[in-house]
Write an enzyme that holds these catalytic residues in place. Structure first.
Site, mmCIF file in Angstrom:
data_model
loop_
_atom_site.group_PDB
_atom_site.id
_atom_site.type_symbol
_atom_site.label_atom_id
_atom_site.label_comp_id
_atom_site.label_asym_id
_atom_site.label_seq_id
_atom_site.Cartn_x
_atom_site.Cartn_y
_atom_site.Cartn_z
ATOM 1 N N GLU A 1 0.805 -1.218 0.000
ATOM 2 C CA GLU A 1 0.000 0.000 0.000
ATOM 3 C C GLU A 1 0.853 1.290 0.000
ATOM 4 O O GLU A 1 0.599 2.206 -0.791
ATOM 5 C CB GLU A 1 -0.849 -0.058 1.279
ATOM 6 C CG GLU A 1 -1.858 0.995 1.449
ATOM 7 C CD GLU A 1 -2.235 1.156 2.936
ATOM 8 O OE1 GLU A 1 -1.676 0.435 3.795
ATOM 9 O OE2 GLU A 1 -3.068 2.010 3.204
ATOM 10 N N ASP B 1 0.098 -9.550 3.975
ATOM 11 C CA ASP B 1 -1.227 -9.230 4.526
ATOM 12 C C ASP B 1 -2.358 -9.470 3.518
ATOM 13 O O ASP B 1 -3.515 -9.580 3.914
ATOM 14 C CB ASP B 1 -1.290 -7.765 4.982
ATOM 15 C CG ASP B 1 -0.209 -7.418 5.996
ATOM 16 O OD1 ASP B 1 0.333 -8.342 6.617
ATOM 17 O OD2 ASP B 1 0.081 -6.221 6.145
ATOM 18 N N ARG C 1 -3.661 -27.547 27.510
ATOM 19 C CA ARG C 1 -3.499 -26.100 27.534
ATOM 20 C C ARG C 1 -4.217 -25.447 26.376
ATOM 21 O O ARG C 1 -4.307 -26.038 25.296
ATOM 22 C CB ARG C 1 -2.021 -25.774 27.293
ATOM 23 C CG ARG C 1 -1.248 -25.620 28.506
ATOM 24 C CD ARG C 1 0.197 -25.279 28.192
ATOM 25 N NE ARG C 1 0.918 -25.316 29.446
ATOM 26 C CZ ARG C 1 2.164 -25.719 29.579
ATOM 27 N NH1 ARG C 1 2.849 -26.110 28.531
ATOM 28 N NH2 ARG C 1 2.731 -25.717 30.758
ATOM 29 N N MET D 1 0.472 -11.888 12.110
ATOM 30 C CA MET D 1 0.486 -10.543 11.509
ATOM 31 C C MET D 1 -0.729 -10.328 10.611
ATOM 32 O O MET D 1 -1.565 -11.221 10.469
ATOM 33 C CB MET D 1 1.763 -10.355 10.703
ATOM 34 C CG MET D 1 2.967 -10.015 11.534
ATOM 35 S SD MET D 1 4.338 -9.608 10.435
ATOM 36 C CE MET D 1 5.527 -8.982 11.611
ATOM 37 N N HIS E 1 7.521 -11.996 12.625
ATOM 38 C CA HIS E 1 8.299 -11.942 11.376
ATOM 39 C C HIS E 1 8.674 -13.309 10.817
ATOM 40 O O HIS E 1 9.163 -13.386 9.689
ATOM 41 C CB HIS E 1 9.549 -11.085 11.590
ATOM 42 C CG HIS E 1 9.215 -9.642 11.827
ATOM 43 N ND1 HIS E 1 8.818 -9.184 13.052
ATOM 44 C CD2 HIS E 1 9.162 -8.591 10.984
ATOM 45 C CE1 HIS E 1 8.551 -7.885 12.967
ATOM 46 N NE2 HIS E 1 8.747 -7.500 11.720
HETATM 47 O O1 F6P Z 1 2.605 -5.257 6.186
HETATM 48 C C1 F6P Z 1 3.356 -6.374 6.480
HETATM 49 C C2 F6P Z 1 3.612 -6.477 7.954
HETATM 50 O O2 F6P Z 1 4.339 -7.668 8.189
HETATM 51 C C3 F6P Z 1 2.363 -6.417 8.844
HETATM 52 O O3 F6P Z 1 1.660 -7.617 8.870
HETATM 53 C C4 F6P Z 1 2.970 -6.016 10.164
HETATM 54 O O4 F6P Z 1 2.049 -5.366 11.000
HETATM 55 C C5 F6P Z 1 4.081 -5.103 9.758
HETATM 56 O O5 F6P Z 1 4.406 -5.405 8.414
HETATM 57 C C6 F6P Z 1 5.323 -5.220 10.597
HETATM 58 O O6 F6P Z 1 6.260 -4.316 10.167
HETATM 59 P P1 F6P Z 1 7.761 -4.237 10.678
HETATM 60 O O7 F6P Z 1 8.575 -5.175 9.837
HETATM 61 O O8 F6P Z 1 8.131 -2.828 10.459
HETATM 62 O O9 F6P Z 1 7.788 -4.650 12.106
#
Ligand code: F6P
Length: 343
Positions: free
Chosen positions: A105, A129, A164, A171, A273
């Site tokens: 975006e 995303d 549990r 993300m 990540h």
């Molecule tokens: O837009 C991709 C994304 O991985 C999102 O899902 C997440 O909120 C963001 O980037 C995390 O960004 P950064 O790598 O700056 O922590």
């Protein structure tokens, strides 16, 4: 034609596959030359480049990340005119006729503004995303979901051994696609998305019911889920595009459940990540390759200000502006598919 390629925003599996396809097709079919700008728009502003040729890109199909590096630099932060002037100067100095911007975006939003200011640019959409309008899918998403599902498959076995509730935070920012597809593919008992109100009493009731069946509850929560009415934001500076850093939804969910179900044993795993790293899935390699091919044909045909996009099974170019106006979030129809069901 000499083309400058950049990758901006959060990285994702498949970026290198776009670069590879664009360079191989552009050189072979159209006699194009390529250079890479390093770290997204930062490299374009500062003229930081690397050579890109067929020999460099051939081995990249399955390589995660981006050989060009990435950043969230916003070249228009000090005004469109100033940014455009600096970018034009660098393009002239490096003999670059057009840009191929690979991003989500924010990166494509900048590309749209540059196009409107007369800078020759085409785009290719990426993001784990999967929240861009004007394309049915972005590459990176398929790999991210598979990684999340693999993690859930492992977490449920240890969860079952210890009776549990396992909470998995994924993300996705303001769109719940990763959570929705992970929850469905992993058989989660609860899936929480940013797009819907969260009823914590109902979530607790579901967890109790699953435990009573002597099973281990699996809860997938999107980082953007509004557990206490709003998203859970980290105490960290916003990025250059004004995005707050999300994170902590899993822990909040854990606390809310423990308040409601005394004695409940829970563990939270934040996949974060992990979802962005590693080798792209076959589907993402294919989509990324097709986007790279489409972008190069657009450059050759002079279809500037367009972005490669998937519609059904076809890839074609659409105006860049269509991709960046409105975020593609999970619609009510997708949520309704599973509403009220107990898994
Ligand atoms: O837009 C991709 C994304 O991985 C999102 O899902 C997440 O909120 C963001 O980037 C995390 O960004 P950064 O790598 O700056 O922590």
């Amino acid at each position: 034609m000499r083309v400058g390629i950049l990758t901006g925003g959060g990285d994702c599996p498949g970026l290198n596959a776009v670069i590879r396809a664009a360079v191989l097709a552009g050189t072979q079919r159209h006699g194009m030359e390529f250079i890479g700008f390093l770290d997204g728009w930062r490299g374009v502003l500062e003229g930081d480049t690397v050579p890109l040729d067929p020999r460099t890109v051939r081995p990249l199909l399955a390589v995660g990340g981006t050989i060009l590096g990435s950043s969230r630099t916003n070249p228009l932060a000090d005004g469109v005119e100033e940014g455009v002037t600096r970018i034009r100067k660098q393009l002239t100095e490096h003999g670059v006729d057009a840009l191929l911007a690979i991003g989500g975006e924010d990166t494509l939003g900048v590309a749209t503004a540059l196009h409107e200011a007369g800078v020759p640019v085409v785009g290719a959409p990426k993001t784990i995303d999967d929240d861009l309008s004007a394309t049915d899918a972005t590459f990176g998403f398929d790999t991210a979901v598979q990684t999340a599902v693999d993690a859930c498959d492992r977490l449920v076995t240890t969860g079952a051994s210890h009776h549990r509730a396992m909470i998995v935070e994924v993300m996705g920012r303001h769109a719940g696609w990763i959570a929705l597809h992970t929850g469905m593919a992993a058989g989660a008992h609860v899936t929480l998305l940013p797009e819907e109100e969260v009823d914590l009493e109902e979530v607790a009731a579901t967890v109790r019911e699953v435990l009573e069946r002597r099973e281990a509850p699996l809860l997938v929560v999107s980082e953007g889920a509004r557990l206490q009415g709003t998203e859970t934001v980290k105490n960290a500076p916003k990025d250059a595009f004004g995005h707050a850093q999300l994170g902590g939804a899993g822990e909040i969910l854990e606390r809310e459940l423990q308040d409601r179900l005394p004695g409940l044993s829970t563990r939270v795993t934040v996949l974060g990540h992990l979802l962005r790293g590693g080798t792209p899935s076959a589907a993402d390699r294919i989509l990324a390759t097709r986007f790279g091919l489409s972008a190069v044909e657009a450059l050759a045909a002079g279809e500037l200000g367009t972005m490669a996009s998937l519609h059904g099974v076809d890839v074609f170019q659409v105006p860049l502006a269509e991709a960046t106006g409105v975020l593609r979030t999970v619609p009510e129809s997708r949520r309704a598919e599973t509403a009220g069901l107990r898994w």
